[in-house]
Design a protein around this motif. Structure first.
Motif, PDB file in Angstrom:
ATOM      1  N   LYS A  56       0.827  -1.214   0.000  1.00 42.81           N
ATOM      2  CA  LYS A  56       0.000   0.000   0.000  1.00 42.81           C
ATOM      3  C   LYS A  56       0.859   1.260   0.000  1.00 42.81           C
ATOM      4  O   LYS A  56       0.519   2.252  -0.645  1.00 42.81           O
ATOM      5  N   SER A  57       1.963   1.220   0.714  1.00 42.29           N
ATOM      6  CA  SER A  57       2.881   2.365   0.728  1.00 42.29           C
ATOM      7  C   SER A  57       3.452   2.610  -0.662  1.00 42.29           C
ATOM      8  O   SER A  57       3.566   3.756  -1.116  1.00 42.29           O
ATOM      9  N   ILE A  58       3.816   1.539  -1.347  1.00 44.30           N
ATOM     10  CA  ILE A  58       4.375   1.664  -2.691  1.00 44.30           C
ATOM     11  C   ILE A  58       3.341   2.229  -3.655  1.00 44.30           C
ATOM     12  O   ILE A  58       3.629   3.147  -4.430  1.00 44.30           O
ATOM     13  N   LYS A  59       2.124   1.700  -3.632  1.00 45.61           N
ATOM     14  CA  LYS A  59       1.084   2.183  -4.551  1.00 45.61           C
ATOM     15  C   LYS A  59       0.763   3.646  -4.290  1.00 45.61           C
ATOM     16  O   LYS A  59       0.653   4.448  -5.227  1.00 45.61           O
ATOM     17  N   LYS A  60       0.627   4.012  -3.029  1.00 48.85           N
ATOM     18  CA  LYS A  60       0.297   5.389  -2.688  1.00 48.85           C
ATOM     19  C   LYS A  60       1.397   6.341  -3.127  1.00 48.85           C
ATOM     20  O   LYS A  60       1.130   7.413  -3.678  1.00 48.85           O
ATOM     21  N   SER A  61       2.638   5.959  -2.897  1.00 45.52           N
ATOM     22  CA  SER A  61       3.768   6.814  -3.253  1.00 45.52           C
ATOM     23  C   SER A  61       3.959   6.897  -4.763  1.00 45.52           C
ATOM     24  O   SER A  61       4.196   7.976  -5.323  1.00 45.52           O
ATOM     25  N   LEU A  62       3.846   5.748  -5.432  1.00 45.41           N
ATOM     26  CA  LEU A  62       4.082   5.709  -6.871  1.00 45.41           C
ATOM     27  C   LEU A  62       2.984   6.414  -7.650  1.00 45.41           C
ATOM     28  O   LEU A  62       3.238   7.007  -8.704  1.00 45.41           O
ATOM     29  N   SER A  63       1.760   6.380  -7.125  1.00 51.72           N
ATOM     30  CA  SER A  63       0.637   7.043  -7.808  1.00 51.72           C
ATOM     31  C   SER A  63       0.849   8.546  -7.918  1.00 51.72           C
ATOM     32  O   SER A  63       0.317   9.186  -8.834  1.00 51.72           O
TER      33      SER A  63
END
Length: 286
Positions: A56-63
């Motif tokens: 979730k951290s990766i998706k939120k940051s990458l978005s």
């Protein structure tokens, strides 16, 4: 005015039907997903990895940094595993909302799409793996609900997935350790890539050795480019890994859903300090 009234009532009826009838809910969700993909000029990024590895951290940051590609996040795509989890949710009486079932429907959509001979897309998959014992402990707590009771000054611990409920404090932490040793699947994370990647997608990451000193690797498959990162090296290598894999410069990870910061952090730390894993399991894992 009449048409507007009819349209609003139609939407209300559809919304109600999707909460009551599973096939209707799944159909409408995947139709929306299909329309979204048709509008996109680029193939999507799939954040497809086991739980408790900062997905979730990766998706939120990458978005925030990649805005020209759709991005989707799910943990499972193997048909039997998805069926098991969906049946569990149905037994618990979970309404057929996308917040409850959306990741399963997304995974099923892309598994079916990528297996089609007519699909010419090439997909980017981001995945992580983690030291097995730490992952198993973190997953165990993710499947538990813990609340503090001011009445008896104890934590109330409950898990529908593992099937237990009791009061816990620092004096009976051994009870929780015993439940973990009986209920937790110590081998699930070890089998994850065989089941979820090799069996489900046809991608065998074990055909190549993982470069331990580098901390990440990029695997190329007929339809997929897979970035695999070791969770314990995440903060150290993620910026370079995303530059190599996606061309993203100066990536910054925003932390989200960290176990230590949740309400069960105190019990979580006590548990880790008291857990003893049998030599048999350690030998089989390592």
């Amino acid at each position: 005015m009449g048409l507007k009234y009819i349209s609003l009532n139609y939407l209300k009826i559809v919304a109600r039907l999707t909460e009551i009838f599973y096939p209707v809910a799944k159909m409408y969700f995947q139709k929306e997903l299909h329309r979204k993909e048709q509008r996109s000029r680029h193939s999507p990024i799939l954040i497809y990895q086991m739980g408790k590895v900062a997905s979730k951290s990766i998706k939120k940051s990458l978005s925030c940094m990649v805005t020209n590609r759709n991005m989707y996040h799910f943990h499972l795509s193997h048909p039997e595993t998805i069926k098991e989890h969906i049946n569990f949710k149905k037994q618990q009486g979970s309404p057929y909302r996308r917040s409850e079932y959306g990741s399963y429907w997304t995974a099923e959509y892309f598994r079916n799409k990528t297996q089609s001979q007519y699909d010419k897309n090439r997909y980017k998959i981001i995945s992580l793996f983690r030291e097995p014992i730490s992952h198993n402990v973190s997953t165990f707590f993710q499947n538990c609900n813990l609340e503090w009771s001011n009445l008896d000054k104890n934590y109330k611990l409950k898990s529908d997935w593992y099937g237990f409920e009791f009061s816990i404090n620092d004096k009976n932490i051994s009870k929780l350790v015993n439940i973990y040793n009986k209920k937790a699947d110590n081998y699930w994370s070890l089998n994850y890539f065989d089941q979820e990647f090799k069996d489900s997608l046809g991608v065998d990451i074990y055909l190549e050795d993982f470069p331990k000193s580098k901390g990440y690797s990029i695997y190329q498959h007929e339809k997929f480019d897979v970035l695999l990162i070791k969770y314990e090296n995440l903060n150290k290598v993620i910026s370079k890994a995303f530059k190599d894999f996606l061309g993203v410069e100066n990536f910054k990870l925003r932390k989200h859903n960290i176990t230590k910061e949740k309400n069960y952090g105190e019990i979580y730390e006590l548990f880790k300090n008291n857990i003893v894993v049998s030599e048999k399991i350690l030998d089989e894992i390592y």
